[in-house]
Design a protein around this motif. Structure first.
Motif, PDB file in Angstrom:
ATOM      1  N   GLN A 181     -52.305   4.661  49.472  1.00 18.74           N
ATOM      2  CA  GLN A 181     -51.246   5.057  50.391  1.00 18.74           C
ATOM      3  C   GLN A 181     -49.889   4.444  50.067  1.00 18.74           C
ATOM      4  OE1 GLN A 181     -53.175   5.805  54.673  1.00 18.74           O
ATOM      5  NE2 GLN A 181     -53.230   3.658  54.081  1.00 18.74           N
ATOM      6  N   LEU A 182     -49.856   3.513  49.130  1.00 16.70           N
ATOM      7  CA  LEU A 182     -48.633   2.735  48.934  1.00 16.70           C
ATOM      8  C   LEU A 182     -47.453   3.606  48.527  1.00 16.70           C
ATOM      9  CD1 LEU A 182     -47.566  -0.124  49.118  1.00 16.70           C
ATOM     10  CD2 LEU A 182     -48.231  -0.485  46.735  1.00 16.70           C
ATOM     11  N   SER A 183     -47.696   4.598  47.674  1.00 12.13           N
ATOM     12  CA  SER A 183     -46.584   5.425  47.185  1.00 12.13           C
ATOM     13  C   SER A 183     -45.995   6.308  48.264  1.00 12.13           C
ATOM     14  CB  SER A 183     -47.050   6.286  46.007  1.00 12.13           C
ATOM     15  OG  SER A 183     -48.071   7.180  46.413  1.00 12.13           O
ATOM     16  N   SER A 184     -46.761   6.616  49.319  1.00 11.04           N
ATOM     17  CA  SER A 184     -46.258   7.482  50.387  1.00 11.04           C
ATOM     18  C   SER A 184     -45.960   6.720  51.674  1.00 11.04           C
ATOM     19  CB  SER A 184     -47.274   8.593  50.691  1.00 11.04           C
ATOM     20  OG  SER A 184     -48.502   8.047  51.139  1.00 11.04           O
ATOM     21  N   ALA A 185     -46.126   5.411  51.653  1.00 11.85           N
ATOM     22  CA  ALA A 185     -45.904   4.610  52.864  1.00 11.85           C
ATOM     23  C   ALA A 185     -44.421   4.536  53.203  1.00 11.85           C
ATOM     24  CB  ALA A 185     -46.465   3.207  52.670  1.00 11.85           C
ATOM     25  N   THR A 240     -48.017   6.447  56.327  1.00 10.31           N
ATOM     26  CA  THR A 240     -48.456   5.279  57.079  1.00 10.31           C
ATOM     27  C   THR A 240     -47.401   4.191  56.937  1.00 10.31           C
ATOM     28  OG1 THR A 240     -50.278   3.714  57.424  1.00 10.31           O
ATOM     29  CG2 THR A 240     -49.701   4.216  55.149  1.00 10.31           C
ATOM     30  N   LEU A 241     -47.573   3.135  57.678  1.00 13.03           N
ATOM     31  CA  LEU A 241     -46.645   2.010  57.606  1.00 13.03           C
ATOM     32  C   LEU A 241     -46.951   1.155  56.388  1.00 13.03           C
ATOM     33  CD1 LEU A 241     -44.525   0.016  58.824  1.00 13.03           C
ATOM     34  CD2 LEU A 241     -46.421  -0.998  60.114  1.00 13.03           C
ATOM     35  N   GLY A 242     -45.921   0.804  55.659  1.00 10.69           N
ATOM     36  CA  GLY A 242     -46.029  -0.161  54.589  1.00 10.69           C
ATOM     37  C   GLY A 242     -45.184  -1.379  54.918  1.00 10.69           C
ATOM     38  N   VAL A 243     -45.655  -2.539  54.542  1.00 10.73           N
ATOM     39  CA  VAL A 243     -44.915  -3.780  54.794  1.00 10.73           C
ATOM     40  C   VAL A 243     -44.869  -4.572  53.502  1.00 10.73           C
ATOM     41  CG1 VAL A 243     -44.863  -5.954  56.092  1.00 10.73           C
ATOM     42  CG2 VAL A 243     -45.614  -3.851  57.212  1.00 10.73           C
ATOM     43  N   GLN A 261     -43.160  -3.452  66.886  1.00  8.53           N
ATOM     44  CA  GLN A 261     -42.373  -2.482  66.123  1.00  8.53           C
ATOM     45  C   GLN A 261     -43.229  -1.763  65.096  1.00  8.53           C
ATOM     46  OE1 GLN A 261     -42.618  -5.555  65.311  1.00  8.53           O
ATOM     47  NE2 GLN A 261     -42.508  -5.762  63.098  1.00  8.53           N
ATOM     48  N   GLY A 262     -44.273  -2.427  64.572  1.00  7.19           N
ATOM     49  CA  GLY A 262     -45.150  -1.806  63.586  1.00  7.19           C
ATOM     50  C   GLY A 262     -46.097  -0.811  64.217  1.00  7.19           C
ATOM     51  N   GLU A 263     -46.762  -1.198  65.305  1.00  6.53           N
ATOM     52  CA  GLU A 263     -47.682  -0.289  65.977  1.00  6.53           C
ATOM     53  C   GLU A 263     -46.941   0.955  66.465  1.00  6.53           C
ATOM     54  OE1 GLU A 263     -51.392   1.039  67.567  1.00  6.53           O
ATOM     55  OE2 GLU A 263     -50.897  -0.549  66.139  1.00  6.53           O
ATOM     56  N   ALA A 264     -45.755   0.766  67.048  1.00  2.00           N
ATOM     57  CA  ALA A 264     -44.989   1.910  67.534  1.00  2.00           C
ATOM     58  C   ALA A 264     -44.610   2.849  66.391  1.00  2.00           C
ATOM     59  CB  ALA A 264     -43.740   1.421  68.263  1.00  2.00           C
ATOM     60  N   LEU A 265     -44.186   2.275  65.264  1.00  2.00           N
ATOM     61  CA  LEU A 265     -43.783   3.113  64.136  1.00  2.00           C
ATOM     62  C   LEU A 265     -44.958   3.913  63.593  1.00  2.00           C
ATOM     63  CD1 LEU A 265     -41.739   4.141  62.126  1.00  2.00           C
ATOM     64  CD2 LEU A 265     -42.076   2.055  60.767  1.00  2.00           C
ATOM     65  N   MET A 266     -46.146   3.320  63.536  1.00  2.00           N
ATOM     66  CA  MET A 266     -47.307   4.065  63.052  1.00  2.00           C
ATOM     67  C   MET A 266     -47.561   5.303  63.910  1.00  2.00           C
ATOM     68  SD  MET A 266     -50.071   1.192  61.803  1.00  2.00           S
ATOM     69  CE  MET A 266     -49.609  -0.235  62.785  1.00  2.00           C
ATOM     70  N   TRP A 267     -47.416   5.155  65.211  1.00  2.00           N
ATOM     71  CA  TRP A 267     -47.598   6.307  66.090  1.00  2.00           C
ATOM     72  C   TRP A 267     -46.465   7.317  65.909  1.00  2.00           C
ATOM     73  CZ3 TRP A 267     -51.641   7.805  68.960  1.00  2.00           C
ATOM     74  CH2 TRP A 267     -52.675   6.883  69.113  1.00  2.00           C
ATOM     75  N   LEU A 286     -54.429   7.309  59.508  1.00  2.00           N
ATOM     76  CA  LEU A 286     -53.916   7.244  60.870  1.00  2.00           C
ATOM     77  C   LEU A 286     -53.931   8.641  61.485  1.00  2.00           C
ATOM     78  CD1 LEU A 286     -50.766   4.944  60.502  1.00  2.00           C
ATOM     79  CD2 LEU A 286     -53.162   4.288  60.796  1.00  2.00           C
ATOM     80  N   PRO A 287     -54.390   8.779  62.726  1.00  2.00           N
ATOM     81  CA  PRO A 287     -54.344  10.088  63.382  1.00  2.00           C
ATOM     82  C   PRO A 287     -52.909  10.516  63.661  1.00  2.00           C
ATOM     83  CG  PRO A 287     -55.870   8.596  64.491  1.00  2.00           C
ATOM     84  CD  PRO A 287     -55.045   7.765  63.556  1.00  2.00           C
ATOM     85  N   GLY A 288     -52.661  11.802  63.559  1.00  2.00           N
ATOM     86  CA  GLY A 288     -51.354  12.356  63.890  1.00  2.00           C
ATOM     87  C   GLY A 288     -51.476  13.352  65.022  1.00  2.00           C
ATOM     88  N   ARG A 289     -50.350  13.900  65.425  1.00  2.00           N
ATOM     89  CA  ARG A 289     -50.342  14.821  66.563  1.00  2.00           C
ATOM     90  C   ARG A 289     -51.305  15.993  66.365  1.00  2.00           C
ATOM     91  NH1 ARG A 289     -47.318  14.951  71.679  1.00  2.00           N
ATOM     92  NH2 ARG A 289     -48.379  16.680  72.652  1.00  2.00           N
ATOM     93  N   GLY A 290     -51.275  16.606  65.178  1.00  2.00           N
ATOM     94  CA  GLY A 290     -52.123  17.765  64.949  1.00  2.00           C
ATOM     95  C   GLY A 290     -53.168  17.559  63.878  1.00  2.00           C
TER      96      GLY A 290
END
Length: 427
Positions: free
Chosen positions: A373-377, A306-309, A205-211, A296-300
């Motif tokens: 990145q924590l504030s925007s995760a 990014t993912l935060g946990v 679920q984490g890897e998928a969400l990052m993408w 993390l790479p994005g589409r463009g």
């Protein structure tokens, strides 16, 4: 599609006129017996190593008892593989601990078993929590979960493997197309696993969400409705299937590959690129891997978020030790005590004072990109009572969507139906 930032401003909750919770009816009055709080906590130490969290909690409990005569803290530490069941069994038997530190809280909050944060901590202590974390501790707009530690994700890449393949070791891929091109070049250079894609049950679920975040998608929208089968998410899984898995730039069957297996392969020099958290940094340092990190790479281009946990602390109502629980929690989150824990295990602090200290600590410089990145995760919607069942389904089946010959639309739509049904039942 508007993507919800799962975290926002903290809810202060009901407080007394002096700005602190009204702690009456549960304190230790004159002549009353000493109170022993029971805390069940997770172990952040490495398996078989001598850095068990038991050592930290034992020292902290002793220091607290010395400052608070009449209140003792009995701590039991379990591995992450055990703690969920152990704690659930205690709660189901009607004998929960006074305090627990684990990875979820929403079900018990919804059942009325937990104290509100506003019943435990004074306003200054509540205000110390980072605003990007506090709302994730809410169930139906009331905060019950106290964030304990946090982490974010960055892209890791092996500089030596990049150089071997003729790629610039100072330039990580910034977009999906750049990642695909790099993976192709790495494969041609004989790299065993150009991209590590852990879509097995450990953290699919984490890897998928990052993408998904890199394509404007997420699991919920701005008002908390599930959007698992959104067009953006379907498109994301189709891209993974067609551009990384099918050409053979990942392990042959990513839906069966867990994160730690790929972390181990990265530290053995067999994986060129993968998403990771601070623990991977520590493991790679120990193995002498020359690595770099990036967004993390994005589409463009680079992904916006990014993912935060986060893991959570909570206090149960059952035994009525509200005042004592509040005192101990205030002690736990004092800057020195909180910073001692996060700095030991390479995790991110959840309070403003400890975050500022980490930012000024040169010894923790490698953690600064994660902290930035924590504030925007974006965090999992852990405040939804339906999330526990939903994430179990995601772990089990979302990897199927990206497999060669897989049908992302069908897989994600089935998960959407299950999530909606769980949400309806929970409401």
């Amino acid at each position: 599609m508007r993507r919800r930032r799962f975290l926002g401003m903290a809810a202060a909750g009901a407080v007394g006129a002096a700005g602190v919770p009204a702690l009456t009816g549960c304190g230790k009055g004159p002549g009353s017996a000493d109170v022993t709080l029971r805390l069940v906590a997770a172990d952040y130490g490495s398996p078989g190593a001598h850095n068990s969290s038991k050592v930290y909690w034992r020292k902290l409990a002793d220091a607290f008892a010395a400052e608070n005569p009449g209140i003792k803290v009995d701590v039991t530490v379990h591995s992450w593989n055990e703690i969920g069941k152990k704690l659930t069994d205690m709660v189901d038997a009607g004998d929960p601990p006074d305090l627990a530190q684990v990875d979820s809280y929403a079900n018990w909050a919804a059942e009325g078993k937990l104290y509100k944060v506003s019943e435990l901590l004074p306003i200054p202590a509540q205000a110390e929590f980072l605003t990007s974390l506090a709302e994730a501790g809410e169930v139906r707009r009331v905060q019950y979960g106290l964030p304990f530690v946090a982490s974010t994700r960055v892209l890791f890449y092996n500089k030596d493997l990049f150089a071997k393949a003729g790629l610039n070791p100072k330039k990580p891929p910034r977009s999906w197309d750049e990642l695909k091109s790099a993976a192709r070049t790495l494969k041609q250079a004989g790299v065993k696993i150009p991209y590590g894609l852990p879509l097995g049950p450990e953290e699919a679920q984490g890897e998928a969400l990052m993408w998904m975040l890199g394509n404007g998608g997420s699991y919920v929208d701005s008002v908390g409705n599930y959007t698992i089968n959104s067009p953006e998410n379907i498109e994301t899984m189709e891209w993974l299937r067609d551009n990384l898995v099918t050409p053979g730039y990942t392990e042959p069957d990513p839906q069966r590959v867990n994160r730690q297996k790929l972390f181990d392969a990265f530290t053995a020099g067999e994986v060129a690129v993968l998403n990771g958290h601070p623990t991977l940094m520590q493991q790679a340092d120990k193995k002498g891997i020359s690595y770099g990190t990036g967004k993390l790479p994005g589409r463009g281009g680079p992904a916006e978020g990014t993912l935060g946990v986060a893991d959570w602390m909570m206090a149960f109502r059952e035994h009525g030790h509200r005042e004592e629980c509040g005192k101990f929690l205030s002690f736990v989150y004092e800057e020195k005590n909180h910073y001692d824990f996060v700095s030991q295990y390479g995790l991110l602090p959840v309070t403003t004072s400890a975050s500022e200290r980490m930012r000024a600590d040169e010894e923790q410089k490698k953690l600064w990109p994660f902290l930035d990145q924590l504030s925007s995760a974006e965090f999992y919607p852990v405040g939804k009572v339906s999330w526990a069942g939903t994430t179990a389904g995601l772990k089990k089946t979302i990897g199927q969507a990206a497999m060669k010959g897989g049908d992302p639309r069908s897989v994600l739509t089935a998960l959407q139906r299950e999530a909606d049904a769980a949400e309806k039942a929970g409401s």
